[in-house]
Design a protein around this motif. Structure first.
Motif, PDB file in Angstrom:
ATOM      1  N   THR A  52       0.850  -1.201   0.000  1.00 41.20           N
ATOM      2  CA  THR A  52       0.000   0.000   0.000  1.00 41.20           C
ATOM      3  C   THR A  52       0.883   1.248   0.000  1.00 41.20           C
ATOM      4  N   PRO A  53       1.496   1.524  -1.114  1.00 38.39           N
ATOM      5  CA  PRO A  53       2.448   2.657  -1.132  1.00 38.39           C
ATOM      6  C   PRO A  53       1.737   4.011  -1.189  1.00 38.39           C
ATOM      7  N   ALA A  54       2.459   5.072  -0.852  1.00 40.60           N
ATOM      8  CA  ALA A  54       1.947   6.435  -1.022  1.00 40.60           C
ATOM      9  C   ALA A  54       1.808   6.715  -2.522  1.00 40.60           C
ATOM     10  N   SER A  55       1.048   7.771  -2.855  1.00 39.94           N
ATOM     11  CA  SER A  55       0.828   8.032  -4.283  1.00 39.94           C
ATOM     12  C   SER A  55       2.144   8.408  -4.968  1.00 39.94           C
ATOM     13  N   LYS A  56       3.066   8.948  -4.187  1.00 35.74           N
ATOM     14  CA  LYS A  56       4.371   9.311  -4.747  1.00 35.74           C
ATOM     15  C   LYS A  56       5.456   8.893  -3.751  1.00 35.74           C
ATOM     16  N   THR A  57       6.532   8.267  -4.230  1.00 36.80           N
ATOM     17  CA  THR A  57       7.606   7.836  -3.331  1.00 36.80           C
ATOM     18  C   THR A  57       8.899   8.573  -3.685  1.00 36.80           C
ATOM     19  N   THR A  58       9.413   9.310  -2.719  1.00 37.16           N
ATOM     20  CA  THR A  58      10.668  10.027  -2.935  1.00 37.16           C
ATOM     21  C   THR A  58      11.781   9.323  -2.176  1.00 37.16           C
ATOM     22  N   VAL A  59      12.812   8.934  -2.898  1.00 36.71           N
ATOM     23  CA  VAL A  59      13.927   8.203  -2.295  1.00 36.71           C
ATOM     24  C   VAL A  59      15.157   9.102  -2.317  1.00 36.71           C
ATOM     25  N   LYS A  60      15.793   9.242  -1.163  1.00 38.98           N
ATOM     26  CA  LYS A  60      17.019  10.040  -1.101  1.00 38.98           C
ATOM     27  C   LYS A  60      18.138   9.170  -0.567  1.00 38.98           C
ATOM     28  N   ILE A  61      19.143   8.954  -1.387  1.00 38.20           N
ATOM     29  CA  ILE A  61      20.291   8.157  -0.956  1.00 38.20           C
ATOM     30  C   ILE A  61      21.511   9.080  -0.978  1.00 38.20           C
ATOM     31  N   GLN A  62      22.037   9.328   0.200  1.00 36.90           N
ATOM     32  CA  GLN A  62      23.194  10.230   0.290  1.00 36.90           C
ATOM     33  C   GLN A  62      24.262   9.563   1.147  1.00 36.90           C
ATOM     34  N   LEU A  63      25.093   8.766   0.486  1.00 43.40           N
ATOM     35  CA  LEU A  63      26.072   7.981   1.233  1.00 43.40           C
ATOM     36  C   LEU A  63      27.473   8.546   1.047  1.00 43.40           C
ATOM     37  N   GLU A  64      28.170   8.595   2.158  1.00 45.52           N
ATOM     38  CA  GLU A  64      29.558   9.056   2.116  1.00 45.52           C
ATOM     39  C   GLU A  64      30.456   7.870   1.758  1.00 45.52           C
ATOM     40  N   TYR A  65      30.199   6.748   2.424  1.00 44.24           N
ATOM     41  CA  TYR A  65      30.924   5.501   2.158  1.00 44.24           C
ATOM     42  C   TYR A  65      29.939   4.346   2.201  1.00 44.24           C
ATOM     43  N   PHE A  66      30.110   3.374   1.327  1.00 41.59           N
ATOM     44  CA  PHE A  66      29.438   2.095   1.579  1.00 41.59           C
ATOM     45  C   PHE A  66      30.320   0.960   1.079  1.00 41.59           C
ATOM     46  N   ASN A  67      30.254  -0.156   1.783  1.00 34.27           N
ATOM     47  CA  ASN A  67      31.125  -1.279   1.444  1.00 34.27           C
ATOM     48  C   ASN A  67      30.400  -2.221   0.477  1.00 34.27           C
ATOM     49  N   VAL A  84       7.314  -1.082  -6.219  1.00 25.82           N
ATOM     50  CA  VAL A  84       6.446   0.086  -6.008  1.00 25.82           C
ATOM     51  C   VAL A  84       6.328   0.873  -7.319  1.00 25.82           C
ATOM     52  N   GLN A  85       7.426   1.011  -8.002  1.00 25.81           N
ATOM     53  CA  GLN A  85       7.435   1.742  -9.276  1.00 25.81           C
ATOM     54  C   GLN A  85       6.533   1.057 -10.308  1.00 25.81           C
ATOM     55  N   ARG A  86       6.573  -0.266 -10.318  1.00 25.03           N
ATOM     56  CA  ARG A  86       5.725  -1.009 -11.270  1.00 25.03           C
ATOM     57  C   ARG A  86       4.243  -0.704 -11.050  1.00 25.03           C
ATOM     58  N   SER A  87       3.833  -0.594  -9.756  1.00 19.66           N
ATOM     59  CA  SER A  87       2.408  -0.393  -9.489  1.00 19.66           C
ATOM     60  C   SER A  87       2.007   1.082  -9.517  1.00 19.66           C
ATOM     61  N   THR A  88       2.900   1.990  -9.136  1.00 19.83           N
ATOM     62  CA  THR A  88       2.486   3.405  -9.038  1.00 19.83           C
ATOM     63  C   THR A  88       3.095   4.292 -10.125  1.00 19.83           C
ATOM     64  N   GLU A  89       4.179   3.865 -10.706  1.00 26.27           N
ATOM     65  CA  GLU A  89       4.935   4.679 -11.668  1.00 26.27           C
ATOM     66  C   GLU A  89       5.230   6.071 -11.121  1.00 26.27           C
ATOM     67  N   SER A  90       5.540   6.141  -9.837  1.00 25.51           N
ATOM     68  CA  SER A  90       5.805   7.468  -9.259  1.00 25.51           C
ATOM     69  C   SER A  90       6.950   7.409  -8.242  1.00 25.51           C
ATOM     70  N   VAL A  91       7.965   6.594  -8.534  1.00 23.81           N
ATOM     71  CA  VAL A  91       9.133   6.512  -7.652  1.00 23.81           C
ATOM     72  C   VAL A  91      10.287   7.260  -8.318  1.00 23.81           C
ATOM     73  N   LEU A  92      10.960   8.072  -7.524  1.00 24.74           N
ATOM     74  CA  LEU A  92      12.171   8.713  -8.032  1.00 24.74           C
ATOM     75  C   LEU A  92      13.289   8.493  -7.023  1.00 24.74           C
ATOM     76  N   ILE A  93      14.430   7.996  -7.512  1.00 29.22           N
ATOM     77  CA  ILE A  93      15.590   7.832  -6.630  1.00 29.22           C
ATOM     78  C   ILE A  93      16.543   9.007  -6.839  1.00 29.22           C
ATOM     79  N   ASN A  94      16.701   9.796  -5.786  1.00 28.03           N
ATOM     80  CA  ASN A  94      17.666  10.893  -5.822  1.00 28.03           C
ATOM     81  C   ASN A  94      18.975  10.360  -5.255  1.00 28.03           C
ATOM     82  N   TRP A  95      19.989  10.264  -6.095  1.00 27.42           N
ATOM     83  CA  TRP A  95      21.288   9.711  -5.679  1.00 27.42           C
ATOM     84  C   TRP A  95      22.274  10.871  -5.528  1.00 27.42           C
ATOM     85  N   TYR A  96      22.647  11.150  -4.300  1.00 27.78           N
ATOM     86  CA  TYR A  96      23.547  12.277  -4.031  1.00 27.78           C
ATOM     87  C   TYR A  96      24.999  11.811  -3.998  1.00 27.78           C
ATOM     88  N   TYR A  97      25.867  12.613  -4.549  1.00 28.89           N
ATOM     89  CA  TYR A  97      27.307  12.312  -4.444  1.00 28.89           C
ATOM     90  C   TYR A  97      28.067  13.611  -4.278  1.00 28.89           C
TER      91      TYR A  97
END
Lengths: 129, 181
Positions: A52-67, A84-97
């Motif tokens: 049961t996802p929200a109508s819009k999903t905002t993803v923020k990934i801001q990693l300094e280090y990951f192994n 979630v994207q398949r069912s709502t078509e409203s997911v955005l992944i913001n990838w910070y670097y």
């Protein structure tokens, strides 16, 4: 659904998952020896969220280090979001670097190449420089 | 003649050493090692890009040791120490990371083949291999899926040097070097 709010440590990231707002945020360092243990509850939460996802999903990934041990777990997180994207078509992944961190940009591009979710690559400019 | 670990270690700590560790590995040791390396890089005021690369490679290298090192010969799982050596030296340009650990002889072939394959690939091919393994479901229970050593090679952009040095019984001492520029 209850939110997840974890404070980051020297080895694990800050996590904010909020189903009502459709906000999925992972920030900081992800370098634990046993990443599966850390990520399992997050992946389980997303599994429920995908039902049961929200109508819009905002993803923020801001990693300094990951192994590399976290890299698979982060992929598992994204795979749930792909559902979630398949069912709502409203997911955005913001990838910070960070500025000049080409390895982190490339890591984002690695995920982008594997997944069917829109990615937005965002460079963080350090204003002190 | 049997390989002398102490002689090898003494060779490693000649020159401009910014970090060295010789002893057993545990989760706590990993924390201490990584904190010290991060602190040292800050003290010598290394550029953020280089510091980040070296820190990342240190994380992978030491966690690889933690997950894959064999018990020190003569030890059992109950009293088991897992001995490692971990040294970072500053070179004229860049840094040299050296690690050493015991492995059983029956694991040499797989490891040698893996590193030879990695050294044979171009940077672009390494990136491709990394993506293939990441996208593949087959990860080991230790979580890494063999990505650690590929990640190190990919980040350094340099070939990995290694040696398998015969020890008593069924063991050898595996030395690995990565140059970070």
């Amino acid at each position: 659904m209850e939110s997840i709010a974890l404070k980051g440590t020297g080895k694990t990231p800050t996590v904010n998952f909020n189903a009502e707002e459709g906000l999925i945020e992972i920030k900081g360092r992800s370098i634990p020896e046993n990443s599966i243990e850390f990520y399992k509850p997050l992946v389980d939460w997303l599994d429920k969220y995908a039902a049961t996802p929200a109508s819009k999903t905002t993803v923020k990934i801001q990693l300094e280090y990951f192994n590399t041990s976290s890299s698979k777990c982060i992929l598992d997180v994204f795979k749930k979001l792909e559902a979630v994207q398949r069912s709502t078509e409203s997911v955005l992944i913001n990838w910070y670097y960070e500025e000049d961190d080409e390895d982190m940009l490339e890591a984002g591009e690695d995920y982008q190449s594997i997944l069917k979710i829109p990615f937005k690559m965002i460079e963080i400019i350090d204003e002190d420089n | 003649m049997e390989f002398d670990i102490n002689v090898w270690y003494d060779e490693q700590i000649k020159g401009n050493v910014i970090f060295s560790y010789k002893g057993d590995i545990s989760s706590n040791v990993i924390d201490q090692v990584l904190n010290t390396i991060e602190h040292q890089l800050h003290v010598i005021d290394e550029k953020p890009g280089v510091s980040k690369k070296l820190y990342n490679i240190s994380v992978e290298a030491i966690q690889n040791l933690f997950h894959h090192v064999d018990l020190t010969p003569g030890n059992t799982a109950e009293n088991g120490g897992k001995f490692i050596i971990f040294v970072i030296r500053k070179l004229e340009t860049g840094y040299l990371l050296s690690t050493g650990n015991f492995i059983k002889n029956n694991r040499i072939k797989v490891l040698r083949d893996r590193i030879d394959q990695i050294n044979f690939l171009s940077t672009e091919e390494l990136k491709e291999l990394y993506r293939i393994i990441l996208g593949n479901e087959e990860f080991s229970e230790k979580g890494g899926g063999g990505l650690g050593i590929i990640d190190i090679a990919k980040r350094t952009g340099n070939k990995l040097n290694y040696s398998f040095n015969p020890m008593k019984n069924d063991y050898c001492f595996f030395c690995l070097e990565a140059v970070v520029t």
